[in-house]
Design an enzyme around this catalytic site. Sequence first.
Site, PDB file in Angstrom:
ATOM      1  N   HIS A  12       1.292  -1.141   0.198  1.00 34.10           N
ATOM      2  CA  HIS A  12      -0.119   0.169  -0.002  1.00 34.10           C
ATOM      3  C   HIS A  12       0.896   1.127   0.216  1.00 34.10           C
ATOM      4  O   HIS A  12       0.572   2.640   0.629  1.00 34.10           O
ATOM      5  CB  HIS A  12      -1.023  -0.037   1.449  1.00 34.10           C
ATOM      6  CG  HIS A  12      -0.343   0.146   2.371  1.00 34.10           C
ATOM      7  ND1 HIS A  12      -0.645  -0.629   3.796  1.00 34.10           N
ATOM      8  CD2 HIS A  12       0.615   0.846   2.919  1.00 34.10           C
ATOM      9  CE1 HIS A  12       0.067  -0.246   4.364  1.00 34.10           C
ATOM     10  NE2 HIS A  12       0.724   0.458   4.207  1.00 34.10           N
ATOM     11  N   HIS A  59      -2.190   4.351   9.489  1.00 30.49           N
ATOM     12  CA  HIS A  59      -0.807   5.326   9.718  1.00 30.49           C
ATOM     13  C   HIS A  59      -0.644   6.905  10.615  1.00 30.49           C
ATOM     14  O   HIS A  59      -0.265   7.457  10.600  1.00 30.49           O
ATOM     15  CB  HIS A  59       0.235   4.906   8.844  1.00 30.49           C
ATOM     16  CG  HIS A  59       0.277   3.806   7.810  1.00 30.49           C
ATOM     17  ND1 HIS A  59      -0.946   3.141   7.661  1.00 30.49           N
ATOM     18  CD2 HIS A  59       1.184   3.428   7.350  1.00 30.49           C
ATOM     19  CE1 HIS A  59      -0.145   2.283   6.604  1.00 30.49           C
ATOM     20  NE2 HIS A  59       0.948   2.407   7.003  1.00 30.49           N
ATOM     21  N   HIS A 193       9.314  -3.371   4.797  1.00 30.00           N
ATOM     22  CA  HIS A 193      10.887  -2.461   4.693  1.00 30.00           C
ATOM     23  C   HIS A 193      10.410  -2.197   5.886  1.00 30.00           C
ATOM     24  O   HIS A 193       9.593  -2.670   7.327  1.00 30.00           O
ATOM     25  CB  HIS A 193       9.630  -1.666   3.467  1.00 30.00           C
ATOM     26  CG  HIS A 193       8.268  -1.342   4.035  1.00 30.00           C
ATOM     27  ND1 HIS A 193       7.067  -2.451   4.111  1.00 30.00           N
ATOM     28  CD2 HIS A 193       7.437  -0.278   4.438  1.00 30.00           C
ATOM     29  CE1 HIS A 193       6.197  -1.893   4.741  1.00 30.00           C
ATOM     30  NE2 HIS A 193       5.950  -0.664   4.829  1.00 30.00           N
ATOM     31  N   GLU A 240       3.387  -5.003   8.230  1.00 26.35           N
ATOM     32  CA  GLU A 240       2.173  -5.281   8.112  1.00 26.35           C
ATOM     33  C   GLU A 240       1.771  -6.652   7.657  1.00 26.35           C
ATOM     34  O   GLU A 240       0.869  -6.326   7.121  1.00 26.35           O
ATOM     35  CB  GLU A 240       2.179  -3.753   7.042  1.00 26.35           C
ATOM     36  CG  GLU A 240       2.580  -2.425   7.947  1.00 26.35           C
ATOM     37  CD  GLU A 240       2.872  -1.180   6.794  1.00 26.35           C
ATOM     38  OE1 GLU A 240       2.478  -0.463   6.846  1.00 26.35           O
ATOM     39  OE2 GLU A 240       3.154  -1.571   5.191  1.00 26.35           O
TER      40      GLU A 240
END
Length: 289
Positions: A12, A59, A193, A240
Amino acid sequence: MANIIGGIGTTHVPAIGGAIAKGLQKDPYWSPFFNAFDKVHEWLDETRPDVAVVFYNDHGLNFFLDKLPTFAVGAAQEYKHADEGWGLPVVPPYPGDPALSWHLIESLVANEFDITMCQEMLVDHAFTIPMSLLWPGTNARPVRTVPICINTVQHPLPSAERCFKLGQAVGRALNAYKSTDKVLIVGTGGLSHQLDGERAGFINKEFDQMCMDKIVHDPQVLTGLSSLEIIEKAGSQGVELLNWIAMRGALTGHVTKLHQNYHIPISNTASAVLLLENNTSAVPLRKAS
Ligand code: DHB
Ligand code: FE
């Protein structure tokens, strides 16, 4: 009983929204990423789901560090986007499905998931980017939606096992829902990441590929990992992956992989998309221990 037709896992990364706004899908940097969605579009055209249940993480747009639920389920008529500071266009709201939301909420609470229920809920890039990847066009709103938000931001995080069980509970609730709706399950974020700190830019191809394989064939291997182990192996935002694990838990039938793509990097992220078909008439998954 609602028909869970399949699941999609997708990255995303906000920069995807910038590329869409600028029409860069065929640009050499972006095409290996966007081209992978052609197969997904074909499948969505064929199957035409009515509803998408979307496991994602906020977030800091709707929830901030001061008040952050572990699991939150949307129960709104519609879900608005807002400016998060990424320089992306704010997109029009997404239609909700309050009747399905309340069915899921009642069923989850009855099954000891003490979720937060949200009759108002802003959705951030972790929801909007996957929706624009699956159904391109700023105003394309072909499905009703139920966002389910998992905390991947503020420690302590839920375990992979708990997220898988949340997904399973959602899957069981959908199977018990009196409706002929075709339901797509989406899990967003990842894969590896890390955006900040000493390991900023960290990517772990081997771990990602193992995860993509296990998500399809043996998801319970991943539920043996603690959230901190996932962070160690996939980076602090790579956790995530929990959203993908919940998505997989909701696929209660026999799962077939129809398509996958893995491409490094998109922005700071090892990007990935995975399309799974769910055959409800076949053998159920092994029960989580
Ligand atoms: C990036 C990735 C994310 O998952 C996110 O939420 C924000 C930024 C990135 O790689 O730029
Ligand atoms: Fe993210």
